[in-house]
Design a protein around this motif. Structure first.
Motif, PDB file in Angstrom:
ATOM      1  N   UNK A 136       0.835  -1.202   0.000  1.00 15.79           N
ATOM      2  CA  UNK A 136       0.000   0.000   0.000  1.00 15.79           C
ATOM      3  C   UNK A 136       0.872   1.256   0.000  1.00 15.79           C
ATOM      4  N   UNK A 137       1.935   1.252   0.791  1.00 12.44           N
ATOM      5  CA  UNK A 137       2.847   2.395   0.811  1.00 12.44           C
ATOM      6  C   UNK A 137       3.535   2.575  -0.545  1.00 12.44           C
ATOM      7  N   UNK A 138       3.910   1.475  -1.163  1.00 15.07           N
ATOM      8  CA  UNK A 138       4.551   1.534  -2.478  1.00 15.07           C
ATOM      9  C   UNK A 138       3.618   2.159  -3.505  1.00 15.07           C
TER      10      UNK A 138
ATOM     11  N   UNK B   9      17.724  -1.490  -2.396  1.00 11.43           N
ATOM     12  CA  UNK B   9      16.789  -2.617  -2.308  1.00 11.43           C
ATOM     13  C   UNK B   9      17.186  -3.547  -1.166  1.00 11.43           C
ATOM     14  N   UNK B  10      18.480  -3.826  -1.056  1.00 13.37           N
ATOM     15  CA  UNK B  10      18.974  -4.726  -0.015  1.00 13.37           C
ATOM     16  C   UNK B  10      18.702  -4.169   1.375  1.00 13.37           C
TER      17      UNK B  10
ATOM     18  N   UNK C 117      11.720   6.084  -6.183  1.00  9.23           N
ATOM     19  CA  UNK C 117      12.231   7.162  -7.040  1.00  9.23           C
ATOM     20  C   UNK C 117      13.242   6.608  -8.036  1.00  9.23           C
ATOM     21  N   UNK C 118      14.180   5.796  -7.564  1.00  9.08           N
ATOM     22  CA  UNK C 118      15.188   5.217  -8.464  1.00  9.08           C
ATOM     23  C   UNK C 118      14.516   4.329  -9.510  1.00  9.08           C
ATOM     24  N   UNK C 119      13.529   3.533  -9.087  1.00  8.22           N
ATOM     25  CA  UNK C 119      12.848   2.645 -10.027  1.00  8.22           C
ATOM     26  C   UNK C 119      12.056   3.432 -11.065  1.00  8.22           C
TER      27      UNK C 119
END
Length: 319
Positions: A187-189, A238-239, A276-278
């Protein structure tokens, strides 16, 4: 309060102070400004969570206000000791969203002798870019990313936007479990993805506590000299997000490089950086220790000499 940022003109060296009344932290910068250059003397940060509850109640609450006042008393002593000639206190997301935010700034002017200014999202973005670019040249396609507590600023040479999703606000809206559930993270994503504009930057520089904390987690310690200019790959973000989101709060607080009081909101902050990066297909970003504080230091140097006078409007009606 609320005036648009002005450019500091060519001046002799002046020692200034900036107090950033942020949603998650209260920060202090003391710096020497000379002909548009900002040389840092000292910097301090205290997690005060001024924006606690603002998203729901639209008001600065008594306990967060008390935490900030205690910190400001310490900062004022430091400013006096170091001989700051001008002091500018800036209010960002939580202050501008709270019904009593302007009254709180009035109280600060009267109680501590600081000039105060409530920044709009665009003004905050403009000063952040000025701070990042102090001492370096940014290309037109460089994205400056400032993940705050209540809002996130995205800035390029041509565009700037402030979205009402920062690490505190995103946590309060979506991440309620400890550790957060997959549904909460999803949901946050979605909320972040829906808020990001369709831009095409070719590189990114990240400022403020979320980005510098992610760098510190990679390095195993918080060392400003090592963090400034450190490159965080998209893979490492991501890690770190996966690791942080899998740990309960008590264990996150113990991680080397993570300020314990930042642990409750770091998952949301890392998620914003990842998205943002994605969104823009970037393989990473550079961490910068120069940010809003340094842009605001230029503003402080342009302030007129302070005068004694009557209390500003609202000074006796706050909170």
């Amino acid at each position: 309060m609320g005036a648009r940022p002005r450019c500091a003109t060519s001046i002799e060296q002046m020692r200034v102070g900036v107090v950033d009344l942020g949603t998650n932290s209260t920060r202090l910068l003391v710096a020497d400004v000379h002909n548009g250059h900002v040389d840092e003397v000292t910097r301090e940060l205290t997690i005060t969570r001024l924006g606690e509850g603002v998203d729901e109640r639209r008001k600065l609450l008594p306990l967060p206000l008390a935490r900030v006042r205690n910190v400001l008393a310490d900062y004022r002593r430091e400013l006096e000791k170091l001989g700051a000639e001008r002091v500018l206190a800036i209010g960002t997301s939580a202050v501008r969203d709270a019904d009593n935010g302007e009254a709180f700034l009035g109280e600060i002017e009267w109680s501590y002798g600081f000039t105060s200014r409530q920044l709009s999202g665009e003004e905050e973005a403009e000063l952040t870019r000025r701070g990042v670019s102090n001492g370096r040249v940014l290309s037109d396609e460089t994205l400056v990313l400032d993940v705050g507590g209540g809002s996130t600023e995205l800035i390029t040479a041509r565009d700037r936007i402030s979205i009402d999703l920062g690490c505190v606000r995103l946590t309060e809206r979506h991440l309620h479990s400890d550790p957060p559930t997959r549904d909460e993270l999803d949901a946050a994503t979605r909320a972040v993805r829906e808020a990001l504009p369709d831009w095409q930057p070719n590189e990114a520089i990240g400022v403020a506590g979320t980005v510098t904390t992610l760098a510190a987690l990679e390095l195993g310690e918080y060392d400003p000299e090592r963090i400034h200019g450190y490159r965080l790959s998209r893979e490492s973000v991501e890690k770190q997000l996966a690791r942080l989101a899998s740990l309960p709060l008590a264990e996150r607080r113990e991680l080397p490089g993570l300020e314990p009081e930042r642990a409750p909101v770091i998952v949301a902050g890392a998620l914003i950086v990842r998205e943002v990066l994605a969104r823009y297909g970037l393989d990473g970003l550079e961490a910068s220790e120069r940010d809003l504080l340094h842009g605001a230091a230029l503003e402080a140097a342009a302030l007129p000499e302070p005068e004694e006078g009557d209390a500003p409007p609202g000074a006796y009606t706050c909170c």
